[in-house]
Design an enzyme around this catalytic site. Structure first.
Site, PDB file in Angstrom:
ATOM      1  CE  LYS A  56      -3.456   2.315   2.899  1.00  0.00           C
ATOM      2  NZ  LYS A  56      -2.643   3.126   3.814  1.00  0.00           N
ATOM      3  CE  LYS A  85      -0.242   8.865   0.656  1.00  0.00           C
ATOM      4  NZ  LYS A  85      -1.655   9.158   0.778  1.00  0.00           N
ATOM      5  NE  ARG A 111      17.958   0.529   3.981  1.00  0.00           N
ATOM      6  CZ  ARG A 111      18.012   1.245   5.109  1.00  0.00           C
ATOM      7  NH1 ARG A 111      19.020   2.085   5.320  1.00  0.00           N
ATOM      8  NH2 ARG A 111      17.051   1.145   5.989  1.00  0.00           N
ATOM      9  CD  GLU A 113      23.713   2.782   7.899  1.00  0.00           C
ATOM     10  OE1 GLU A 113      22.792   3.488   8.353  1.00  0.00           O
ATOM     11  OE2 GLU A 113      23.515   1.812   7.139  1.00  0.00           O
ATOM     12  CG  ASP A 166      22.072   2.468  11.719  1.00  0.00           C
ATOM     13  OD1 ASP A 166      21.999   1.564  12.555  1.00  0.00           O
ATOM     14  OD2 ASP A 166      21.259   2.619  10.794  1.00  0.00           O
ATOM     15  CB  ILE A 205      11.224   8.630   7.109  1.00  0.00           C
ATOM     16  CG1 ILE A 205      11.247   9.919   7.936  1.00  0.00           C
ATOM     17  CG2 ILE A 205      12.582   7.938   7.121  1.00  0.00           C
ATOM     18  CD1 ILE A 205      11.524   9.692   9.401  1.00  0.00           C
ATOM     19  CG  HIS A 206       5.271  10.971   6.607  1.00  0.00           C
ATOM     20  ND1 HIS A 206       4.455  11.855   5.929  1.00  0.00           N
ATOM     21  CD2 HIS A 206       4.439  10.192   7.347  1.00  0.00           C
ATOM     22  CE1 HIS A 206       3.188  11.609   6.251  1.00  0.00           C
ATOM     23  NE2 HIS A 206       3.157  10.597   7.115  1.00  0.00           N
ATOM     24  CG  ASP A 257      38.223  35.719  -6.133  1.00  0.00           C
ATOM     25  OD1 ASP A 257      37.198  35.089  -5.765  1.00  0.00           O
ATOM     26  OD2 ASP A 257      39.296  35.654  -5.510  1.00  0.00           O
TER      27      ASP A 257
HETATM   28  N1  COA Z   1       6.102   5.842   1.928  1.00  0.00           N
HETATM   29  C1  COA Z   1       4.901   5.817   1.323  1.00  0.00           C
HETATM   30  N2  COA Z   1       3.748   6.128   1.935  1.00  0.00           N
HETATM   31  C2  COA Z   1       3.831   6.475   3.229  1.00  0.00           C
HETATM   32  C3  COA Z   1       5.059   6.522   3.922  1.00  0.00           C
HETATM   33  C4  COA Z   1       6.236   6.171   3.223  1.00  0.00           C
HETATM   34  N3  COA Z   1       7.434   6.195   3.801  1.00  0.00           N
HETATM   35  N4  COA Z   1       4.817   6.917   5.191  1.00  0.00           N
HETATM   36  C5  COA Z   1       3.501   7.113   5.283  1.00  0.00           C
HETATM   37  N5  COA Z   1       2.891   6.844   4.111  1.00  0.00           N
HETATM   38  C6  COA Z   1       1.479   6.964   3.776  1.00  0.00           C
HETATM   39  C7  COA Z   1       0.570   6.198   4.724  1.00  0.00           C
HETATM   40  O1  COA Z   1       0.407   4.879   4.280  1.00  0.00           O
HETATM   41  C8  COA Z   1      -0.690   6.997   4.652  1.00  0.00           C
HETATM   42  O2  COA Z   1      -1.338   6.662   3.441  1.00  0.00           O
HETATM   43  P1  COA Z   1      -2.950   6.816   3.283  1.00  0.00           P
HETATM   44  O3  COA Z   1      -3.273   8.242   3.650  1.00  0.00           O
HETATM   45  O4  COA Z   1      -3.189   6.502   1.850  1.00  0.00           O
HETATM   46  O5  COA Z   1      -3.529   5.831   4.243  1.00  0.00           O
HETATM   47  C9  COA Z   1      -0.198   8.427   4.516  1.00  0.00           C
HETATM   48  O6  COA Z   1       1.113   8.321   3.936  1.00  0.00           O
HETATM   49  C10 COA Z   1      -0.100   9.173   5.830  1.00  0.00           C
HETATM   50  O7  COA Z   1       0.718   8.427   6.701  1.00  0.00           O
HETATM   51  P2  COA Z   1       0.617   8.557   8.292  1.00  0.00           P
HETATM   52  O8  COA Z   1      -0.669   7.977   8.759  1.00  0.00           O
HETATM   53  O9  COA Z   1       0.923   9.950   8.669  1.00  0.00           O
HETATM   54  O10 COA Z   1       1.860   7.675   8.754  1.00  0.00           O
HETATM   55  P3  COA Z   1       1.845   6.123   9.159  1.00  0.00           P
HETATM   56  O11 COA Z   1       1.440   6.022  10.595  1.00  0.00           O
HETATM   57  O12 COA Z   1       1.098   5.322   8.161  1.00  0.00           O
HETATM   58  O13 COA Z   1       3.390   5.761   9.029  1.00  0.00           O
HETATM   59  C11 COA Z   1       5.671   5.672   9.548  1.00  0.00           C
HETATM   60  C12 COA Z   1       4.380   6.386   9.812  1.00  0.00           C
HETATM   61  C13 COA Z   1       6.811   6.368  10.259  1.00  0.00           C
HETATM   62  C14 COA Z   1       5.564   4.220  10.026  1.00  0.00           C
HETATM   63  C15 COA Z   1       5.916   5.688   8.011  1.00  0.00           C
HETATM   64  O14 COA Z   1       5.999   7.037   7.612  1.00  0.00           O
HETATM   65  C16 COA Z   1       7.094   4.911   7.520  1.00  0.00           C
HETATM   66  O15 COA Z   1       7.046   3.685   7.452  1.00  0.00           O
HETATM   67  N6  COA Z   1       8.178   5.596   7.089  1.00  0.00           N
HETATM   68  C17 COA Z   1       9.358   4.969   6.558  1.00  0.00           C
HETATM   69  C18 COA Z   1      10.238   4.497   7.685  1.00  0.00           C
HETATM   70  C19 COA Z   1      11.408   3.702   7.195  1.00  0.00           C
HETATM   71  O16 COA Z   1      11.416   3.165   6.111  1.00  0.00           O
HETATM   72  N7  COA Z   1      12.462   3.620   8.020  1.00  0.00           N
HETATM   73  C20 COA Z   1      13.656   2.869   7.707  1.00  0.00           C
HETATM   74  C21 COA Z   1      14.742   3.737   7.181  1.00  0.00           C
HETATM   75  S1  COA Z   1      15.239   4.995   8.291  1.00  0.00           S
HETATM   76 MG    MG Z   2      20.754   2.725   8.844  1.00  0.00          MG
END
Ligand code: COA
Ligand code: MG
Length: 301
Positions: free
Chosen positions: A27, A31, A77, A140, A167, A233-234, A281
Site C-alpha cells: 500500500k 502511494k 535497499r 553509518e 546508526d 521517511i514520510h 573572483d
Molecule cells: N512511503 C509511502 N507512503 C507512506 C510513507 C512512506 N514512507 N509513510 C507514510 N505513508 C502513507 C501512509 O500509508 C498513509 O497513506 P494513506 O493516507 O493513503 O492511508 C499516509 O502516507 C499518511 O501516513 P501517516 O498515517 O501519517 O503515517 P503512518 O502512521 O502510516 O506511518 C511511519 C508512519 C513512520 C511508520 C511511516 O511514515 C514509515 O514507514 N516511514 C518509513 C520508515 C522507514 O522506512 N524507516 C527505515 C529507514 S530509516
Molecule cells: Mg541505517
C-alpha cells in the site's frame, strides 16, 4: 576514477529527495509511486521487521514488475552482506530490474566491490549494458567513516554515499541531539570524500515527522555543507526537501548576473572586481556555475 578538485559532480541523475518505503508494505509502495519523488528506496533492511524480510523481497520484486513509478528512480535497499541475507535479496530483486541498489552499513571497499561484481555478473547473464544498474551505499558506522577514502574510490558503479546519522550515533555510543554536534565530524567527512571522488552526498533522515520548519533548517544546513540531497521517511517531507535542494529563481538570477559581470570584467582584463559591495573572483564564479548546473539538473534552466 575521475575526480574533480572544484566540487563538480560526475553523476548526472538528480537525487534531491529520496523517500524510504518499507518493502513489505504494498500500500505504501503504491502511494509512493504517485508522489513524483526523485528517488524511492524500497527497503528490505531496517524498514522491514526481522520476520518480514522474505515478504519484503517478494513484495518489492512484484511492485517493480507491476507498478508504474512515473519519473521516480526505483532503488532497492538490501540487507548488509554480513547478515547473510544481502545476496539472497539481490537474487530476488535484480530480475525485477530496479534502477539501482542501496547497500547499508558499508565499512570497506571490498564490500562495495563484492556487490558491484555480483550485479555485473547479473547484467552479463541478462545481456544488459554493464554498469547500467547504479549503486549507492550507506556509511553509518565508525569504521565506515574512517575508511571513507577507500570506500569513496572503490567502484565506478558507485553514484553516491548516504549518511546514516541514527546508526552512526549507535556505533559511536553517542547521544542524538537536535543541534547534532555528535554527528558533525562524520557528516563533514562524508561530504568531503564524496566531492573529492565526484560522488553525490545524501544526508541523513530527519526523524521528527511533524516538525517541518526543523526539517527545512536541517536540509538547508546539509545543502550549505555540499550535500546534494536528503533522505525522507514520510510523504510530507518530500516537497520541503526537494525545494531546499532546488536553486530558487533569485539564486539562479544572482548566479547569472555574477557570471555575466565576470565575463565582462575578464574581457576588460580584470580578474577581481566589486559587485553589490562584495569582492568577486574565480571561486565565486565557480560557486555561481554550480548553482546553474544544479538548476539545469533540476530542469529549471
Ligand atoms: N512511503 C509511502 N507512503 C507512506 C510513507 C512512506 N514512507 N509513510 C507514510 N505513508 C502513507 C501512509 O500509508 C498513509 O497513506 P494513506 O493516507 O493513503 O492511508 C499516509 O502516507 C499518511 O501516513 P501517516 O498515517 O501519517 O503515517 P503512518 O502512521 O502510516 O506511518 C511511519 C508512519 C513512520 C511508520 C511511516 O511514515 C514509515 O514507514 N516511514 C518509513 C520508515 C522507514 O522506512 N524507516 C527505515 C529507514 S530509516
Ligand atoms: Mg541505517
Amino acid at each position: 576514477m575521475t575526480s574533480f578538485s572544484n566540487g563538480t559532480r560526475r553523476v548526472e541523475r538528480v537525487r534531491r529527495a529520496l523517500l524510504f518505503v518499507p518493502g513489505d508494505d504494498l500500500k505504501k509502495i503504491n502511494k509512493a509511486a504517485g508522489l513524483g519523488v526523485d528517488s524511492l528506496i524500497l527497503d528490505m533492511e531496517d524498514g522491514a521487521a526481522l520476520n518480514r524480510k522474505t515478504e519484503a523481497r517478494t513484495t518489492i520484486a512484484q511492485a517493480l514488475r507491476t507498478i508504474d513509478f512515473g519519473r521516480s528512480e526505483r532503488l532497492a535497499r538490501i540487507n548488509p552482506l554480513e547478515s547473510g541475507w544481502g545476496l539472497d535479496d539481490l537474487n530476488i530483486v535484480l530480475p525485477a530490474h530496479p534502477d539501482g541498489i542501496v547497500v547499508p552499513k558499508v565499512e570497506t571497499e571490498e564490500q562495495v566491490q563484492e556487490v558491484s561484481l555480483f550485479i555485473t555478473q547479473f547484467e552479463k547473464r541478462e545481456g544488459m549494458p554493464e554498469g547500467g544498474i547504479r549503486l549507492l551505499i550507506f556509511v553509518e558506522t565508525a569504521k565506515g567513516v574512517i575508511n571513507l577514502r577507500q570506500i569513496a574510490g572503490s567502484d565506478p558503479r558507485l553514484d553516491g554515499i548516504m549518511f546514516g546519522g541514527e546508526d552512526l550515533v549507535g556505533s559511536l555510543g553517542a547521544v542524538r541531539t537536535k543541534p547534532g554536534w555528535e554527528i558533525f565530524y562524520a557528516r563533514s567527512a562524508l561530504v568531503t570524500y564524496a566531492a573529492a571522488f565526484g560522488l553525490q552526498a545524501i544526508d541523513t533522515i530527519y526523524a521528527d515527522l511533524h516538525d517541518i520548519p526543523g526539517l527545512i533548517e536541517d536540509s538547508r544546513l546539509a545543502q550549505q555543507m555540499g550535500y546534494t540531497g536528503k533522505l525522507a521517511i514520510h510523504p510530507r517531507q518530500v516537497e520541503p526537501i526537494t525545494e531546499v535542494f532546488t536553486p530558487s529563481d533569485e539564486a539562479i538570477a544572482a548566479a547569472r548576473r555574477l557570471s555575466e559581470a565576470f565575463q565582462t570584467h575578464q574581457s576588460s582584463g580584470a580578474g577581481v572586481f566589486e559587485l553589490d559591495g562584495k569582492m568577486v573572483d574565480m571561486p565565486m564564479l565557480r560557486a555561481a556555475e554550480r548553482v546553474l548546473a544544479r538548476a539545469r539538473a533540476a530542469g529549471k534552466v
